[in-house]
Design a protein around this motif. Structure first.
Motif, PDB file in Angstrom:
ATOM      1  N   GLU B 153       0.840  -1.191   0.000  1.00 38.90           N
ATOM      2  CA  GLU B 153       0.000   0.000   0.000  1.00 38.90           C
ATOM      3  C   GLU B 153       0.882   1.251   0.000  1.00 38.90           C
ATOM      4  O   GLU B 153       0.504   2.288  -0.547  1.00 38.90           O
ATOM      5  N   LYS B 154       2.043   1.154   0.672  1.00 35.39           N
ATOM      6  CA  LYS B 154       3.011   2.246   0.646  1.00 35.39           C
ATOM      7  C   LYS B 154       4.212   1.738  -0.161  1.00 35.39           C
ATOM      8  O   LYS B 154       5.067   1.031   0.378  1.00 35.39           O
ATOM      9  N   TRP B 189      -6.049 -11.776   4.983  1.00 40.03           N
ATOM     10  CA  TRP B 189      -7.489 -11.509   4.976  1.00 40.03           C
ATOM     11  C   TRP B 189      -7.997 -11.680   3.559  1.00 40.03           C
ATOM     12  O   TRP B 189      -7.309 -11.320   2.597  1.00 40.03           O
ATOM     13  N   ILE B 190      -9.201 -12.209   3.445  1.00 43.38           N
ATOM     14  CA  ILE B 190      -9.809 -12.383   2.124  1.00 43.38           C
ATOM     15  C   ILE B 190     -11.016 -11.465   2.022  1.00 43.38           C
ATOM     16  O   ILE B 190     -11.919 -11.530   2.870  1.00 43.38           O
ATOM     17  N   GLN B 191     -11.008 -10.609   1.030  1.00 42.39           N
ATOM     18  CA  GLN B 191     -12.186  -9.776   0.775  1.00 42.39           C
ATOM     19  C   GLN B 191     -12.963 -10.393  -0.377  1.00 42.39           C
ATOM     20  O   GLN B 191     -12.427 -10.615  -1.469  1.00 42.39           O
ATOM     21  N   THR B 231      -2.112  -7.804   7.091  1.00 38.54           N
ATOM     22  CA  THR B 231      -1.963  -6.807   8.163  1.00 38.54           C
ATOM     23  C   THR B 231      -1.117  -7.395   9.289  1.00 38.54           C
ATOM     24  O   THR B 231      -0.905  -8.612   9.346  1.00 38.54           O
ATOM     25  N   ARG B 232      -0.663  -6.520  10.171  1.00 38.34           N
ATOM     26  CA  ARG B 232       0.009  -6.964  11.406  1.00 38.34           C
ATOM     27  C   ARG B 232      -1.067  -7.096  12.491  1.00 38.34           C
ATOM     28  O   ARG B 232      -1.895  -6.192  12.643  1.00 38.34           O
ATOM     29  N   PRO B 241      -9.462  -6.986  10.902  1.00 41.90           N
ATOM     30  CA  PRO B 241      -8.175  -6.313  10.727  1.00 41.90           C
ATOM     31  C   PRO B 241      -8.054  -5.123  11.674  1.00 41.90           C
ATOM     32  O   PRO B 241      -9.013  -4.375  11.851  1.00 41.90           O
ATOM     33  N   SER B 242      -6.903  -4.974  12.272  1.00 38.05           N
ATOM     34  CA  SER B 242      -6.742  -3.863  13.204  1.00 38.05           C
ATOM     35  C   SER B 242      -5.943  -2.705  12.591  1.00 38.05           C
ATOM     36  O   SER B 242      -5.633  -1.745  13.270  1.00 38.05           O
ATOM     37  N   GLU B 243      -5.597  -2.809  11.304  1.00 37.56           N
ATOM     38  CA  GLU B 243      -4.931  -1.699  10.615  1.00 37.56           C
ATOM     39  C   GLU B 243      -5.201  -1.824   9.123  1.00 37.56           C
ATOM     40  O   GLU B 243      -5.772  -2.815   8.659  1.00 37.56           O
ATOM     41  N   ASN B 244      -4.815  -0.810   8.376  1.00 41.05           N
ATOM     42  CA  ASN B 244      -4.970  -0.888   6.927  1.00 41.05           C
ATOM     43  C   ASN B 244      -4.013  -1.925   6.355  1.00 41.05           C
ATOM     44  O   ASN B 244      -2.971  -2.236   6.957  1.00 41.05           O
TER      45      ASN B 244
END
Lengths: 205, 252
Positions: B153-154, B189-191, B231-232, B241-244
């Protein structure tokens, strides 16, 4: 063509316990669920009778069923029915738990249980109702034994005490304890004769 | 075995009655599991060589087997069954089924496991196939349905990866991810595809090497997936998820 999940579940439910065990041995979780549905109630009831506490009884029943699932406990056809075997595994676990907890002698009367069983408004399946009725009848048979015979049998089976511990507890000779056990078992055996198959196995009750 | 066996006949002439008297009480205590140590051993040894006493014990055992049925019958809480079945389904071996055309190649078998399989199982799967799939950018097996690039993402982080999909299962190879902190893991994670962005489901947790390289098996859920994200999370993983997302593989 593979059977639908519902048809497969119905097929497993129709199997005799001994046939079901072949599927459990092959690690079929659906077969194991049927096994639990058939005997979980009796297993929990026995565990509760021995350890006298709801949470501890659930722990015992869980340990016993997982032991069966993991095949740490093996079913031996020669020893009797699947139900008898399952309940013997539960009994052994419950006695272990009782000893770990330093539990004393179990209660020998069922007054509180009788009240609980008579509790109104509880929905029971036909099978559960029959099981409770059978239990009441059999408990009557046990209660009909002379008190001294019933006492030593209950202390041994539900309390996990050895005959020498019972002799010390009741201040009586070892031979007397064993003699009362024999007389009591002979009388119970006579009362349940009609429920025993020709090869000497107790029919599922 | 309705007639009571007469084990008095087991002894030699003249002491047959003594034989029955000697053993019958012990057999009752044995049947009730009320003999301990040496006494139990003696009776067990005697039973091995005495057929009449074995028959007598067999005759007596139903009287012991019936004792549990004398107990007041109670219904266990439904939660007990749920707890037991959770473990059983987690531990169940995949049941062999006729091929339905879908599982094949590297991930055949992985996708058969029920969805209840837990995070620990995912870790084991990841560990088992890590050495086979890719080693720091090694060759890919050729039996995948599709391969997608995972990008950070970054972009400045330099993290990247490759998602290899085989039917409903897949393997994500990552590189240049920063090491996680103490008590942290990475989680996939699966979207899903679908309206309103599609729901997000937790998948496997994993760790990376000091070089930021790792592999994570995704046992199921990819056939309807829009993207896989990383994610971490705290050790053990999270439900949400606890972060982006740090790394994302778009599958559309």
């Amino acid at each position: 063509m593979k059977a639908s999940p519902r048809a497969e579940a119905a097929r497993l439910e129709r199997l005799a316990d001994e046939e079901l065990m072949a599927h459990v041995d092959r690690k079929d979780p659906h077969a194991f669920e049927v096994l639990y549905d058939r005997h979980g109630g009796a297993a929990y009831s026995l565990a509760y009778r021995i350890v006298g506490d709801r949470n501890a009884a659930e722990d015992v029943a869980q340990e016993a069923f997982l032991s069966i699932w993991r095949s740490n406990a093996r079913f031996d056809r020669a020893r009797g029915s699947v139900r008898s075997w399952v309940l013997s595994v539960v009994r052994n676990r419950a006695i272990d738990a009782l000893r770990r907890g330093g539990g004393g002698a179990p209660k020998l009367d069922h007054d509180d249980d009788a009240v609980l069983e008579a509790r109104p408004g509880e929905e029971l399946t036909e099978e559960e109702a029959l099981r409770r009725e059978t239990s009441r009848e059999l408990r009557g048979a046990l209660d009909s034994l002379p008190e001294d015979q019933s006492q030593v049998i209950q202390l041994a089976y539900f309390g996990g005490f050895s005959h020498s511990e019972i002799a010390e507890m009741l201040s009586m000779p070892l031979g007397t304890v064993k003699g009362r056990m024999r007389l009591g078992l002979e009388k119970i055996r006579a009362q349940i004769a009609e429920s025993i198959t020709p090869d000497g196995v107790l029919e599922t009750i | 075995m309705s007639e009571r066996p007469d084990n008095d006949a087991a002894g030699a002439a003249g002491d047959s009655v003594v034989h029955g008297e000697r053993w019958n009480d012990d057999l009752a205590a044995y049947a009730l599991d009320a003999l301990a140590g040496e006494e139990r051993r003696i009776v067990a040894e005697h039973l091995e060589g005495c057929e009449p006493c074995r028959e007598r014990l067999q005759w007596m055992l139903p009287a012991v087997d019936v004792l549990p049925a004398t107990v007041p019958q109670r219904q266990p809480a439904p939660a007990l069954k749920a707890r037991i079945m959770d473990v059983v389904e987690h531990e169940a071996e995949p049941v062999a089924e006729p091929s339905r055309g879908r599982p094949r190649g590297l991930f055949a078998g992985l996708s058969l496991r029920p969805a209840l399989a837990g995070i620990g199982v995912f870790l084991l799967i990841a560990a088992a196939v890590t050495g086979y799939v890719l080693r720091d950018g090694g060759e890919e097996p050729s039996s995948f349905d599709a391969v997608y690039t995972a990008t950070a993402e970054k972009p400045a982080s330099g993290a990247h990866g490759k998602l290899m999909v085989d039917g409903d299962a897949g393997m994500l190879h990552v590189a240049d991810l920063p090491p996680t902190g103490d008590g942290q893991v990475y989680q996939a994670w699966i979207q899903d595809k679908g309206s309103a962005g599609g729901s997000v489901h937790a998948s496997s947790v994993f760790v990376v090497s000091e070089q930021g390289v790792g592999d994570v098996a995704i046992p199921h859920g990819l056939s309807q997936a829009r993207r896989v994200m990383i994610t971490r999370e705290p050790k053990g993983g999270s439900r949400h998820p606890s972060e982006n997302s740090l790394l994302t593989a778009d599958m559309e």
